[in-house]
Design a protein around this motif. Structure first.
Motif, PDB file in Angstrom:
ATOM      1  N   SER A   1      37.033   6.124 -65.099  1.00 39.36           N
ATOM      2  CA  SER A   1      38.112   6.107 -66.081  1.00 39.36           C
ATOM      3  C   SER A   1      37.569   5.804 -67.473  1.00 39.36           C
ATOM      4  N   LEU A   2      36.620   4.870 -67.563  1.00 38.80           N
ATOM      5  CA  LEU A   2      36.042   4.534 -68.864  1.00 38.80           C
ATOM      6  C   LEU A   2      35.277   5.710 -69.442  1.00 38.80           C
ATOM      7  N   GLN A   3      34.551   6.436 -68.601  1.00 42.82           N
ATOM      8  CA  GLN A   3      33.808   7.593 -69.081  1.00 42.82           C
ATOM      9  C   GLN A   3      34.737   8.709 -69.545  1.00 42.82           C
ATOM     10  N   LYS A   4      35.877   8.836 -68.868  1.00 47.53           N
ATOM     11  CA  LYS A   4      36.785   9.947 -69.173  1.00 47.53           C
ATOM     12  C   LYS A   4      37.700   9.626 -70.343  1.00 47.53           C
ATOM     13  N   TYR A   5      38.156   8.356 -70.429  1.00 49.41           N
ATOM     14  CA  TYR A   5      39.145   7.999 -71.448  1.00 49.41           C
ATOM     15  C   TYR A   5      38.607   6.950 -72.424  1.00 49.41           C
ATOM     16  N   TRP A   6      37.314   6.962 -72.706  1.00 49.15           N
ATOM     17  CA  TRP A   6      36.717   5.937 -73.552  1.00 49.15           C
ATOM     18  C   TRP A   6      37.348   5.915 -74.940  1.00 49.15           C
ATOM     19  N   TYR A   7      37.723   7.073 -75.457  1.00 50.49           N
ATOM     20  CA  TYR A   7      38.306   7.124 -76.795  1.00 50.49           C
ATOM     21  C   TYR A   7      39.652   6.398 -76.833  1.00 50.49           C
ATOM     22  N   ALA A   8      40.488   6.589 -75.798  1.00 50.34           N
ATOM     23  CA  ALA A   8      41.783   5.905 -75.747  1.00 50.34           C
ATOM     24  C   ALA A   8      41.595   4.395 -75.637  1.00 50.34           C
ATOM     25  N   TYR A   9      40.633   3.972 -74.797  1.00 49.21           N
ATOM     26  CA  TYR A   9      40.359   2.539 -74.674  1.00 49.21           C
ATOM     27  C   TYR A   9      39.869   1.952 -75.995  1.00 49.21           C
ATOM     28  N   ALA A  10      39.075   2.707 -76.715  1.00 54.38           N
ATOM     29  CA  ALA A  10      38.571   2.223 -78.002  1.00 54.38           C
ATOM     30  C   ALA A  10      39.705   2.073 -79.015  1.00 54.38           C
ATOM     31  N   MET A  11      40.698   2.956 -78.940  1.00 57.13           N
ATOM     32  CA  MET A  11      41.811   2.891 -79.878  1.00 57.13           C
ATOM     33  C   MET A  11      42.737   1.696 -79.596  1.00 57.13           C
ATOM     34  N   ILE A  12      42.942   1.384 -78.316  1.00 54.67           N
ATOM     35  CA  ILE A  12      43.873   0.298 -77.992  1.00 54.67           C
ATOM     36  C   ILE A  12      43.187  -1.060 -77.915  1.00 54.67           C
ATOM     37  N   ALA A  13      41.868  -1.078 -77.957  1.00 52.24           N
ATOM     38  CA  ALA A  13      41.148  -2.351 -77.844  1.00 52.24           C
ATOM     39  C   ALA A  13      41.541  -3.347 -78.930  1.00 52.24           C
ATOM     40  N   PRO A  14      41.629  -2.958 -80.222  1.00 54.33           N
ATOM     41  CA  PRO A  14      42.036  -3.948 -81.241  1.00 54.33           C
ATOM     42  C   PRO A  14      43.417  -4.539 -80.970  1.00 54.33           C
ATOM     43  N   VAL A  15      44.353  -3.695 -80.505  1.00 56.08           N
ATOM     44  CA  VAL A  15      45.700  -4.190 -80.218  1.00 56.08           C
ATOM     45  C   VAL A  15      45.667  -5.193 -79.066  1.00 56.08           C
ATOM     46  N   VAL A  16      44.897  -4.867 -78.029  1.00 53.39           N
ATOM     47  CA  VAL A  16      44.791  -5.765 -76.882  1.00 53.39           C
ATOM     48  C   VAL A  16      44.192  -7.104 -77.289  1.00 53.39           C
ATOM     49  N   ILE A  17      43.174  -7.056 -78.142  1.00 49.71           N
ATOM     50  CA  ILE A  17      42.536  -8.301 -78.590  1.00 49.71           C
ATOM     51  C   ILE A  17      43.504  -9.150 -79.410  1.00 49.71           C
ATOM     52  N   VAL A  18      44.234  -8.497 -80.331  1.00 48.06           N
ATOM     53  CA  VAL A  18      45.190  -9.233 -81.154  1.00 48.06           C
ATOM     54  C   VAL A  18      46.296  -9.848 -80.298  1.00 48.06           C
ATOM     55  N   LEU A  19      46.827  -9.073 -79.339  1.00 49.66           N
ATOM     56  CA  LEU A  19      47.870  -9.603 -78.463  1.00 49.66           C
ATOM     57  C   LEU A  19      47.345 -10.751 -77.606  1.00 49.66           C
ATOM     58  N   ALA A  20      46.111 -10.632 -77.151  1.00 47.11           N
ATOM     59  CA  ALA A  20      45.537 -11.699 -76.336  1.00 47.11           C
ATOM     60  C   ALA A  20      45.397 -12.986 -77.130  1.00 47.11           C
ATOM     61  N   VAL A  21      45.038 -12.861 -78.420  1.00 49.49           N
ATOM     62  CA  VAL A  21      44.842 -14.049 -79.255  1.00 49.49           C
ATOM     63  C   VAL A  21      46.178 -14.634 -79.701  1.00 49.49           C
ATOM     64  N   LEU A  22      47.102 -13.761 -80.139  1.00 50.66           N
ATOM     65  CA  LEU A  22      48.349 -14.242 -80.726  1.00 50.66           C
ATOM     66  C   LEU A  22      49.446 -14.496 -79.698  1.00 50.66           C
TER      67      LEU A  22
END
Length: 334
Positions: free
Chosen positions: A29-50
């Motif tokens: 899944s990471l190899q196939k959808y790496w671009y989507a994961y890269a796009m949502i990573a900042p949002v996930v990090i912010v939600l995890a922190v806040l």
């Protein structure tokens, strides 16, 4: 029975390949959808922190006896370490079943439910009526839309402070009632009228959003349905019941859910109208939780956090049942 065998692999045709393990599936899944994961990573990090960390930290606080006297704090150059202890589920037990559970929790639960049902019902009723009016071809419709949106566009604190001035004993509302020789309620002192005033102010602030949402839903209904209903002899009430309400089903379900969640957790109106310490019987759960954590001495952080977890649990349970009810009704409608 003949079984076809692949000569290259020696396997029978039609056999399913073994399902890869969890690690392999994640890698694929990471190899196939790496671009989507890269796009949502900042949002996930912010939600995890806040959101994630405060939620986990708050839940841990509910399992302790933390308050303003035993929490870590700094006085001048001296740092005082925390001395609160782990008490398990004692806070929840005291809130739900303790000797003061009714006065401190259940009475506020009942009032919060009444407040939510009354406000959302009034929001939807007035919002739908105004939306249907603005959906008609009438002169000055744009001006009416602007005027009706103003209560929602004006900052909440300005609206609530204006209402607080008007609801004072010598305010504009009581002066009008005095001129009409009508009773002048103590809007900000008597418990019944405090609750009535809170519902009135929240209705004033919440109707414009409901009106705009339902107006968009009305404009998306095919007008040929009304024409067909008229040709079939349907009167105004029948057209409203069998065309308007079904056409607004998806919009109504969304705005009612949002209205319930927002009203159930409506902090600003109650807090600004009555303050953190006055009108204890008019406080809903979220403002009462604030009072426990910041409006009294010593400040009870553990109890306040426990109220927050209970609030989240109530909203989560309601939302799950609400979605199930909507899904069942959609299946029955089909």
């Amino acid at each position: 029975m003949t079984v076809a065998i692949d000569r290259a692999t020696g396997k029978r045709r039609g056999d399913r390949a073994p399902r890869p393990g969890l690690g392999q599936r994640m890698k694929n899944s990471l190899q196939k959808y790496w671009y989507a994961y890269a796009m949502i990573a900042p949002v996930v990090i912010v939600l995890a922190v806040l959101v994630g960390y405060p939620l986990v930290r708050g839940f841990y606080i509910t399992l302790t006896d933390a308050n303003s006297l035993n929490s870590a704090r700094t006085i001048g150059v001296n740092h005082i370490a925390a001395t609160y202890k782990f008490v398990g589920l004692d806070n929840y037990k005291n809130i739900l079943f303790g000797p003061l559970s009714y006065d401190r929790f259940w009475s506020h639960v009942i009032w919060t439910i009444v407040w939510t049902v009354a406000c959302v019902t009034l929001h939807y009723t007035f919002g739908l009526g105004l939306a249907m009016m603005l959906n008609q071809k009438l002169r000055g419709r744009t001006v009416y839309r602007v005027l009706l949106v103003l209560p929602w566009a004006v900052p909440t604190f300005v609206t609530v402070f204006s209402w607080r001035i008007m609801l004072a004993d010598s305010g504009a509302i009581n002066q009008i009632l005095h001129a009409l020789h009508l009773p002048q309620p103590q809007w900000l002192e008597d418990t019944f009228w405090q609750r009535f005033a809170a519902i009135m102010v929240n209705t004033w602030c919440g109707v414009p959003f409901m009106m705009l949402s339902l107006l968009g839903g009305l404009q998306s209904i095919d007008t040929t349905l009304y024409e067909a209903a008229k040709m079939d002899g349907a009167n105004s009430w029948q057209r409203f019941r069998h065309v308007t309400l079904p056409g607004l089903r998806s919009v109504s379900s969304t705005v009612v859910l949002l209205g319930v969640i927002w009203t159930f957790n409506q902090f600003a109106i109650i807090f600004l109208l009555f303050g953190p310490t006055s009108a204890p019987d008019a406080q809903i759960l979220v403002t009462w939780a604030y009072y426990l954590g910041f409006g009294q001495q010593p400040r009870d952080f553990a109890q306040s956090a426990a109220y927050g977890v209970l609030l989240l649990s109530i909203v989560t349970v309601f939302t799950s049942f609400y979605f199930r009810w909507l899904k069942r009704n959609d299946q029955l409608a089909v």
